[in-house]
Design a protein around this motif. Structure first.
Motif, PDB file in Angstrom:
ATOM      1  N   VAL A  53      -1.616  14.245 -23.472  1.00  0.00           N
ATOM      2  CA  VAL A  53      -0.449  14.412 -23.720  1.00  0.00           C
ATOM      3  C   VAL A  53       0.215  14.047 -22.328  1.00  0.00           C
ATOM      4  CG1 VAL A  53       1.802  15.226 -24.418  1.00  0.00           C
ATOM      5  CG2 VAL A  53      -0.445  15.493 -25.482  1.00  0.00           C
ATOM      6  N   GLN A  54      -0.196  14.886 -21.374  1.00  0.00           N
ATOM      7  CA  GLN A  54       0.578  14.756 -20.010  1.00  0.00           C
ATOM      8  C   GLN A  54       0.082  13.419 -19.404  1.00  0.00           C
ATOM      9  OE1 GLN A  54      -1.131  17.797 -17.344  1.00  0.00           O
ATOM     10  NE2 GLN A  54       0.399  17.142 -15.707  1.00  0.00           N
ATOM     11  N   LYS A  55      -1.139  12.743 -19.191  1.00  0.00           N
ATOM     12  CA  LYS A  55      -1.449  11.751 -18.700  1.00  0.00           C
ATOM     13  C   LYS A  55      -0.736  10.472 -19.420  1.00  0.00           C
ATOM     14  CE  LYS A  55      -6.251  12.901 -17.481  1.00  0.00           C
ATOM     15  NZ  LYS A  55      -7.520  12.928 -18.038  1.00  0.00           N
ATOM     16  N   THR A  56      -0.544  10.505 -20.784  1.00  0.00           N
ATOM     17  CA  THR A  56       0.160   9.575 -21.375  1.00  0.00           C
ATOM     18  C   THR A  56       1.576   9.524 -21.044  1.00  0.00           C
ATOM     19  OG1 THR A  56      -1.219   9.688 -23.346  1.00  0.00           O
ATOM     20  CG2 THR A  56       0.964   8.756 -23.634  1.00  0.00           C
ATOM     21  N   VAL A  57       2.221  10.484 -20.996  1.00  0.00           N
ATOM     22  CA  VAL A  57       3.861  10.670 -20.280  1.00  0.00           C
ATOM     23  C   VAL A  57       4.122  10.275 -19.082  1.00  0.00           C
ATOM     24  CG1 VAL A  57       5.558  12.268 -19.958  1.00  0.00           C
ATOM     25  CG2 VAL A  57       4.175  12.561 -22.124  1.00  0.00           C
ATOM     26  N   CYS A  58       3.237  10.886 -18.005  1.00  0.00           N
ATOM     27  CA  CYS A  58       3.047  10.314 -16.882  1.00  0.00           C
ATOM     28  C   CYS A  58       2.642   9.027 -16.506  1.00  0.00           C
ATOM     29  CB  CYS A  58       2.011  11.036 -15.834  1.00  0.00           C
ATOM     30  SG  CYS A  58       2.255  12.757 -15.804  1.00  0.00           S
ATOM     31  N   CYS A  59       1.968   8.261 -17.351  1.00  0.00           N
ATOM     32  CA  CYS A  59       1.694   6.969 -17.240  1.00  0.00           C
ATOM     33  C   CYS A  59       2.845   6.226 -17.650  1.00  0.00           C
ATOM     34  CB  CYS A  59       0.410   6.412 -18.146  1.00  0.00           C
ATOM     35  SG  CYS A  59       0.011   4.564 -17.991  1.00  0.00           S
ATOM     36  N   PHE A  60       3.519   6.433 -18.773  1.00  0.00           N
ATOM     37  CA  PHE A  60       4.707   5.823 -19.390  1.00  0.00           C
ATOM     38  C   PHE A  60       5.679   6.087 -18.296  1.00  0.00           C
ATOM     39  CE2 PHE A  60       8.407   5.844 -21.886  1.00  0.00           C
ATOM     40  CZ  PHE A  60       8.390   4.376 -22.456  1.00  0.00           C
ATOM     41  N   LYS A  61       5.991   6.994 -17.768  1.00  0.00           N
ATOM     42  CA  LYS A  61       7.004   7.201 -16.841  1.00  0.00           C
ATOM     43  C   LYS A  61       6.845   6.267 -15.575  1.00  0.00           C
ATOM     44  CE  LYS A  61       8.712  11.961 -17.842  1.00  0.00           C
ATOM     45  NZ  LYS A  61       8.586  13.291 -17.455  1.00  0.00           N
ATOM     46  N   GLN A  62       5.517   6.219 -15.226  1.00  0.00           N
ATOM     47  CA  GLN A  62       5.271   5.634 -13.918  1.00  0.00           C
ATOM     48  C   GLN A  62       5.266   4.084 -14.270  1.00  0.00           C
ATOM     49  OE1 GLN A  62       1.437   6.537 -12.136  1.00  0.00           O
ATOM     50  NE2 GLN A  62       1.713   5.192 -10.467  1.00  0.00           N
ATOM     51  N   PHE A  63       4.819   3.304 -14.906  1.00  0.00           N
ATOM     52  CA  PHE A  63       4.558   1.974 -15.470  1.00  0.00           C
ATOM     53  C   PHE A  63       5.695   1.636 -16.290  1.00  0.00           C
ATOM     54  CE2 PHE A  63       0.478   3.776 -14.104  1.00  0.00           C
ATOM     55  CZ  PHE A  63       0.329   2.843 -12.763  1.00  0.00           C
ATOM     56  N   GLY A  64       6.223   2.264 -17.160  1.00  0.00           N
ATOM     57  CA  GLY A  64       7.035   1.952 -18.021  1.00  0.00           C
ATOM     58  C   GLY A  64       6.491   1.172 -19.378  1.00  0.00           C
ATOM     59  N   PHE A  65       5.265   1.236 -19.834  1.00  0.00           N
ATOM     60  CA  PHE A  65       4.520   0.584 -20.756  1.00  0.00           C
ATOM     61  C   PHE A  65       3.436   1.754 -21.146  1.00  0.00           C
ATOM     62  CE2 PHE A  65       2.788  -1.459 -17.209  1.00  0.00           C
ATOM     63  CZ  PHE A  65       1.352  -1.308 -17.479  1.00  0.00           C
ATOM     64  N   ILE A  66       2.674   1.538 -22.478  1.00  0.00           N
ATOM     65  CA  ILE A  66       1.915   2.264 -22.929  1.00  0.00           C
ATOM     66  C   ILE A  66       0.356   1.709 -22.925  1.00  0.00           C
ATOM     67  CG2 ILE A  66       3.317   3.855 -24.139  1.00  0.00           C
ATOM     68  CD1 ILE A  66       2.343   2.232 -26.520  1.00  0.00           C
ATOM     69  N   LYS A  67       0.388   0.440 -22.780  1.00  0.00           N
ATOM     70  CA  LYS A  67      -0.908  -0.561 -22.928  1.00  0.00           C
ATOM     71  C   LYS A  67      -1.561  -0.104 -21.858  1.00  0.00           C
ATOM     72  CE  LYS A  67       0.382  -4.064 -25.846  1.00  0.00           C
ATOM     73  NZ  LYS A  67       0.341  -5.467 -25.981  1.00  0.00           N
ATOM     74  N   ASP A  68      -2.982  -0.171 -22.021  1.00  0.00           N
ATOM     75  CA  ASP A  68      -4.053   0.078 -20.896  1.00  0.00           C
ATOM     76  C   ASP A  68      -3.739  -0.909 -19.817  1.00  0.00           C
ATOM     77  OD1 ASP A  68      -5.158   2.223 -22.163  1.00  0.00           O
ATOM     78  OD2 ASP A  68      -6.726   1.270 -22.944  1.00  0.00           O
ATOM     79  N   LYS A  69      -3.938  -0.574 -18.524  1.00  0.00           N
ATOM     80  CA  LYS A  69      -3.861  -1.616 -17.571  1.00  0.00           C
ATOM     81  C   LYS A  69      -5.186  -2.472 -17.660  1.00  0.00           C
ATOM     82  CE  LYS A  69      -3.497   1.930 -14.573  1.00  0.00           C
ATOM     83  NZ  LYS A  69      -3.583   2.847 -13.627  1.00  0.00           N
ATOM     84  N   PRO A  70      -4.959  -3.730 -17.001  1.00  0.00           N
ATOM     85  CA  PRO A  70      -6.253  -4.566 -17.041  1.00  0.00           C
ATOM     86  C   PRO A  70      -7.473  -3.723 -16.467  1.00  0.00           C
ATOM     87  CG  PRO A  70      -4.256  -5.920 -16.507  1.00  0.00           C
ATOM     88  CD  PRO A  70      -3.867  -4.214 -16.680  1.00  0.00           C
ATOM     89  N   ARG A  71      -8.624  -3.802 -16.800  1.00  0.00           N
ATOM     90  CA  ARG A  71      -9.616  -3.561 -16.086  1.00  0.00           C
ATOM     91  C   ARG A  71     -10.278  -4.448 -15.357  1.00  0.00           C
ATOM     92  NH1 ARG A  71      -8.341   1.152 -18.012  1.00  0.00           N
ATOM     93  NH2 ARG A  71      -8.797   1.869 -19.756  1.00  0.00           N
ATOM     94  N   THR A  72     -10.758  -3.895 -14.070  1.00  0.00           N
ATOM     95  CA  THR A  72     -11.686  -4.791 -13.062  1.00  0.00           C
ATOM     96  C   THR A  72     -12.983  -4.378 -13.407  1.00  0.00           C
ATOM     97  OG1 THR A  72     -11.645  -3.010 -11.439  1.00  0.00           O
ATOM     98  CG2 THR A  72      -9.666  -4.749 -11.411  1.00  0.00           C
ATOM     99  N   GLY A  73     -13.739  -5.177 -12.741  1.00  0.00           N
ATOM    100  CA  GLY A  73     -15.378  -5.008 -12.788  1.00  0.00           C
ATOM    101  C   GLY A  73     -15.927  -5.894 -13.673  1.00  0.00           C
ATOM    102  N   ARG A  74     -17.011  -5.444 -14.269  1.00  0.00           N
ATOM    103  CA  ARG A  74     -17.880  -6.343 -15.214  1.00  0.00           C
ATOM    104  C   ARG A  74     -17.055  -6.861 -16.394  1.00  0.00           C
ATOM    105  NH1 ARG A  74     -23.816  -4.512 -16.852  1.00  0.00           N
ATOM    106  NH2 ARG A  74     -24.414  -6.455 -17.723  1.00  0.00           N
ATOM    107  N   PRO A  75     -17.380  -8.083 -16.996  1.00  0.00           N
ATOM    108  CA  PRO A  75     -16.455  -8.768 -17.882  1.00  0.00           C
ATOM    109  C   PRO A  75     -17.099  -8.179 -19.163  1.00  0.00           C
ATOM    110  CG  PRO A  75     -17.283 -10.547 -16.318  1.00  0.00           C
ATOM    111  CD  PRO A  75     -18.056  -9.146 -15.717  1.00  0.00           C
TER     112      PRO A  75
END
Length: 108
Positions: free
Chosen positions: A46-68
């Motif tokens: 819950v805490q990570k979800t709320v913090c991520c929403f407050k920081q980035f303004g959206f809930i979708k996962d950020k694009p991943r880097t690394g291996r396709p």
């Protein structure tokens, strides 16, 4: 554990806003009661979800880097093989790029 977009939105709504904001513990308990058929979430989720929403303004996962992504399912494999049927001269790297997978996942 991965939460769907619907579950993330529900979690933010359960947490509340304005004058009525539930604690992370209350939100986790209510979420777990709402979705009893899935593995329970912790307060930290819950805490990570709320913090991520407050920081980035959206809930979708950020694009991943690394291996396709790899061609791990039969449907994706069939799509890739169809590319070679349609164009026998297509390169493995080009087929991988078109389907968003690694070159090592292209069935040959």
């Amino acid at each position: 554990m991965h939460l769907s977009e619907r579950e993330l939105i529900t979690l933010l709504m359960i947490r509340g806003y304005g004058d009525r904001i539930r604690s992370y513990e209350e939100a986790a308990n209510l979420f777990n009661d709402t979705f009893p058929n899935r593995p329970p979430i912790a307060e930290s989720t819950v805490q990570k979800t709320v913090c991520c929403f407050k920081q980035f303004g959206f809930i979708k996962d950020k694009p991943r880097t690394g291996r396709p992504k790899s061609a791990t399912n039969e449907e994706k494999s069939v799509e890739v093989m169809q590319s070679f049927t349609e164009n026998q001269y297509i390169s493995v790297p080009k087929a991988a790029q078109e389907h968003g997978i690694s070159t090592f996942s292209v069935p040959t």
